[in-house]
Design a protein around this motif. Structure first.
Motif, PDB file in Angstrom:
ATOM      1  N   ASP A 108      -6.395  26.563  -2.795  1.00 34.40           N
ATOM      2  CA  ASP A 108      -6.509  25.542  -3.845  1.00 34.40           C
ATOM      3  C   ASP A 108      -5.171  24.849  -4.109  1.00 34.40           C
ATOM      4  O   ASP A 108      -5.000  24.194  -5.126  1.00 34.40           O
ATOM      5  CB  ASP A 108      -7.084  26.154  -5.135  1.00 34.40           C
ATOM      6  CG  ASP A 108      -6.092  27.069  -5.822  1.00 34.40           C
ATOM      7  OD1 ASP A 108      -5.045  27.391  -5.218  1.00 34.40           O
ATOM      8  OD2 ASP A 108      -6.353  27.465  -6.980  1.00 34.40           O
ATOM      9  N   ARG A 191      -0.609  24.198  -8.962  1.00 36.08           N
ATOM     10  CA  ARG A 191      -0.900  23.628  -7.643  1.00 36.08           C
ATOM     11  C   ARG A 191       0.169  22.658  -7.164  1.00 36.08           C
ATOM     12  O   ARG A 191       0.922  22.084  -7.941  1.00 36.08           O
ATOM     13  CB  ARG A 191      -2.262  22.906  -7.677  1.00 36.08           C
ATOM     14  CG  ARG A 191      -3.435  23.852  -7.770  1.00 36.08           C
ATOM     15  CD  ARG A 191      -4.651  23.159  -8.308  1.00 36.08           C
ATOM     16  NE  ARG A 191      -4.413  22.686  -9.672  1.00 36.08           N
ATOM     17  CZ  ARG A 191      -5.264  21.946 -10.357  1.00 36.08           C
ATOM     18  NH1 ARG A 191      -6.397  21.578  -9.808  1.00 36.08           N
ATOM     19  NH2 ARG A 191      -4.978  21.573 -11.590  1.00 36.08           N
ATOM     20  N   ASN A 212      -6.612  17.270  -0.303  1.00 34.25           N
ATOM     21  CA  ASN A 212      -7.571  16.423  -0.993  1.00 34.25           C
ATOM     22  C   ASN A 212      -7.218  16.418  -2.478  1.00 34.25           C
ATOM     23  O   ASN A 212      -6.248  17.065  -2.882  1.00 34.25           O
ATOM     24  CB  ASN A 212      -9.002  16.932  -0.743  1.00 34.25           C
ATOM     25  CG  ASN A 212      -9.131  18.399  -1.124  1.00 34.25           C
ATOM     26  OD1 ASN A 212      -8.646  18.825  -2.172  1.00 34.25           O
ATOM     27  ND2 ASN A 212      -9.770  19.177  -0.266  1.00 34.25           N
ATOM     28  N   TYR A 213      -8.003  15.734  -3.279  1.00 36.24           N
ATOM     29  CA  TYR A 213      -7.683  15.644  -4.721  1.00 36.24           C
ATOM     30  C   TYR A 213      -7.774  17.003  -5.406  1.00 36.24           C
ATOM     31  O   TYR A 213      -7.224  17.202  -6.467  1.00 36.24           O
ATOM     32  CB  TYR A 213      -8.619  14.658  -5.415  1.00 36.24           C
ATOM     33  CG  TYR A 213      -8.374  13.220  -5.027  1.00 36.24           C
ATOM     34  CD1 TYR A 213      -7.150  12.612  -5.310  1.00 36.24           C
ATOM     35  CD2 TYR A 213      -9.362  12.468  -4.392  1.00 36.24           C
ATOM     36  CE1 TYR A 213      -6.911  11.288  -4.957  1.00 36.24           C
ATOM     37  CE2 TYR A 213      -9.144  11.148  -4.033  1.00 36.24           C
ATOM     38  CZ  TYR A 213      -7.916  10.564  -4.322  1.00 36.24           C
ATOM     39  OH  TYR A 213      -7.687   9.269  -3.975  1.00 36.24           O
ATOM     40  N   GLN A 214      -8.501  17.953  -4.784  1.00 39.28           N
ATOM     41  CA  GLN A 214      -8.661  19.266  -5.419  1.00 39.28           C
ATOM     42  C   GLN A 214      -7.458  20.175  -5.185  1.00 39.28           C
ATOM     43  O   GLN A 214      -6.988  20.835  -6.094  1.00 39.28           O
ATOM     44  CB  GLN A 214      -9.943  19.955  -4.892  1.00 39.28           C
ATOM     45  CG  GLN A 214     -11.103  19.900  -5.860  1.00 39.28           C
ATOM     46  CD  GLN A 214     -11.325  18.498  -6.413  1.00 39.28           C
ATOM     47  OE1 GLN A 214     -11.552  17.555  -5.664  1.00 39.28           O
ATOM     48  NE2 GLN A 214     -11.248  18.356  -7.726  1.00 39.28           N
ATOM     49  N   ASN A 215      -6.957  20.203  -3.924  1.00 39.55           N
ATOM     50  CA  ASN A 215      -5.863  21.136  -3.634  1.00 39.55           C
ATOM     51  C   ASN A 215      -4.478  20.512  -3.744  1.00 39.55           C
ATOM     52  O   ASN A 215      -3.470  21.191  -3.560  1.00 39.55           O
ATOM     53  CB  ASN A 215      -6.060  21.807  -2.264  1.00 39.55           C
ATOM     54  CG  ASN A 215      -6.065  20.816  -1.120  1.00 39.55           C
ATOM     55  OD1 ASN A 215      -5.503  19.728  -1.211  1.00 39.55           O
ATOM     56  ND2 ASN A 215      -6.715  21.185  -0.026  1.00 39.55           N
ATOM     57  N   ASN A 226      -8.341  11.808 -10.048  1.00 38.32           N
ATOM     58  CA  ASN A 226      -9.545  12.639  -9.834  1.00 38.32           C
ATOM     59  C   ASN A 226      -9.362  14.125 -10.108  1.00 38.32           C
ATOM     60  O   ASN A 226      -9.968  14.957  -9.432  1.00 38.32           O
ATOM     61  CB  ASN A 226     -10.061  12.491  -8.385  1.00 38.32           C
ATOM     62  CG  ASN A 226     -10.434  11.073  -8.070  1.00 38.32           C
ATOM     63  OD1 ASN A 226     -10.915  10.348  -8.952  1.00 38.32           O
ATOM     64  ND2 ASN A 226     -10.188  10.661  -6.854  1.00 38.32           N
ATOM     65  N   ASN A 227      -8.499  14.462 -11.033  1.00 37.60           N
ATOM     66  CA  ASN A 227      -8.271  15.882 -11.326  1.00 37.60           C
ATOM     67  C   ASN A 227      -7.564  16.018 -12.673  1.00 37.60           C
ATOM     68  O   ASN A 227      -7.200  15.010 -13.285  1.00 37.60           O
ATOM     69  CB  ASN A 227      -7.427  16.520 -10.216  1.00 37.60           C
ATOM     70  CG  ASN A 227      -7.707  17.999 -10.063  1.00 37.60           C
ATOM     71  OD1 ASN A 227      -8.105  18.669 -11.008  1.00 37.60           O
ATOM     72  ND2 ASN A 227      -7.495  18.502  -8.869  1.00 37.60           N
TER      73      ASN A 227
END
Ligand code: ZN
Length: 439
Positions: A108, A191, A212-215, A226-227
């Motif tokens: 993540d 992160r 990506n926008y998540q990790n 986006n997070n």
């Protein structure tokens, strides 16, 4: 922090996508014997060899930017910083890491899942003492408006200042004493991040294929794309986790306060090289001030000492114990002109006999061994004395500071490294072996 080296209890696996290659990759973590260190082994290539996580194996950060890579011409392992950070902060000294791919999984984007997998494996202590380095003098590296400073400290502490003007991050400061508990809760979930305008640059360099926008937190002027942040100051916390990953390359437990100001991987690793040089220098010359810093434990006065060892005047050669831990004791002997041995050793030229310095060391060692619960009321006998070096004479008025540390400890036999210092300079050193017997 415990005094003994640690590994994991059982084998565990973790897999994911590499942040930079975008390829699937897997790690198998395996327990390793004492004094192994952190060893990586590529299992996806034919011609492989183990690579130690050590500053000497670090690959050029200009060639492999934005990540920590180790290896040689033949074998390379990339993006190890988050795994190293978690291992170091969780106090794992010895481990084998088999890797199926060229890069560690990005997960993540934080160190959190590595902490989880280490906890799942379980942490096991062995009976070899930890290799600890106490920094004794301040050192720093300064380059292009970024700085990293290391100060002597009683704890392992990290402070960091980060500055990205005209972005959501702006200036952030954070400071933590790093223990496994604090690391897990406050640092490991933070992160990785990058600025929005860096995204294309990194992609053009062929990096970030798995991000990506998540990790990866993509930071714009006024928002995260986006997070959302896990902490208001998540970026500075992530910088601290990266810095711990760099410190892991020292291959030893470092006790110091590290202060980073906009410091990155490149100057962080320069500092680690400098600390390694310092350690080497101390080893070669055998001098340097004692590594004694009273962290835990307590003082023993002469009456307390007499309860532990049977020696009495004129053969009790320690005045005080100023530090006593499970693995280490530090004693003081003030040498005065009135000592009985000076009368004949030598008339008109008083010098403390070397064998009595050894005896004083043995008595501090005796206190260390016999203060253990299981040895109470027993006696410690000498079995051997090795590697004795007399480096300077001890004269009236000198204060001997005697530091003893357990090298090996079995149920009835203990091996102890002893050093006696005068004014921070080593006077005598020896390796002592004892056996503990019923009186
Ligand atoms: Zn990172």
């Amino acid at each position: 922090m415990g005094n003994f080296q640690k590994t994991i209890e059982k084998e565990v696996e973790i897999e994911g996508i590499g942040l930079h290659t975008g390829e699937k990759t897997k790690l198998i973590l395996k327990p390793a014997p004492p004094n192994t260190g952190i060893i990586f082994i590529r299992r996806d290539i034919e011609e492989t060899e183990p690579i130690k996580a050590d500053i000497d194996n670090l690959l050029d950060t200009n060639k492999f930017p934005r990540r920590t890579s180790i290896g040689n011409e033949k074998v390379q392992i990339h993006t190890i910083e988050h795994l190293l950070s978690a291992l170091y902060a969780m106090e794992i000294d010895n481990i084998f890491i088999e890797i199926y791919g060229s890069e560690c999984p990005g997960l993540d984007g934080s160190c959190f899942e590595f902490v989880e997998v280490i906890k799942k494996a379980g942490i096991k202590e062995c009976n070899e003492p930890k290799d600890i380095f106490y920094l004794k003098e301040p050192i720093y590296i300064s380059e292009n408006n970024s700085h990293i400073i290391a100060l002597p400290s009683k704890e392992f502490k990290i402070s960091y200042t980060l500055d990205y003007p005209n972005t959501l991050i702006n200036s952030q400061f954070a400071s933590f004493i790093i223990t496994p508990e604090i690391y897990e809760k406050e640092i490991s979930p933070a992160r990785t991040f990058c600025l929005k305008e860096e995204v294309d640059i990194l992609r053009n360099m062929g990096l970030g294929k798995g991000s990506n926008y998540q990790n990866t937190l993509i930071i714009d002027k006024d928002k995260v794309l986006n997070n959302e942040f896990r902490f208001n100051d998540e970026p500075v916390r992530h910088k601290i986790s990266d810095l711990i990953g760099d410190i892991a390359l020292l291959g030893k437990t470092l006790i110091a306060h590290i202060i980073g100001i906009k410091s990155g991987h490149s100057i962080n690793t320069k500092l680690i090289r400098k600390i390694k040089e310092l350690i080497k220098k101390e080893k070669i010359s055998g001098v340097g001030s004692p590594s004694y810093i009273p962290i835990t434990g307590h003082q023993l006065e002469i009456e307390d000492i007499e309860k532990i060892i049977p020696h009495r005047y004129p053969f009790l050669l320690i005045d005080k114990i100023i530090e006593l831990n499970e693995n280490k004791a530090v004693g003081i002997k003030n040498v005065t002109i009135n000592e009985w041995f000076f009368e004949g050793h030598f008339p008109g030229k008083p010098v403390m006999p070397g064998v009595l310095i050894i005896e004083a060391m043995a008595q501090v060692g005796g206190v260390l061994m016999l203060s253990k619960e299981e040895n109470k009321g027993k006696l410690a006998y000498f079995m051997s004395v090795d590697r004795v070096k007399f480096r300077r004479t001890v004269r009236p008025g000198d204060q001997l500071l005697i530091e003893v540390e357990v090298v090996k400890l079995r149920s009835k036999v203990g091996q102890i490294q002893a050093k006696a210092y005068i004014d921070g300079k080593i006077a005598t050193e020896a390796l002592l072996m004892f056996t503990v017997v019923e009186p």
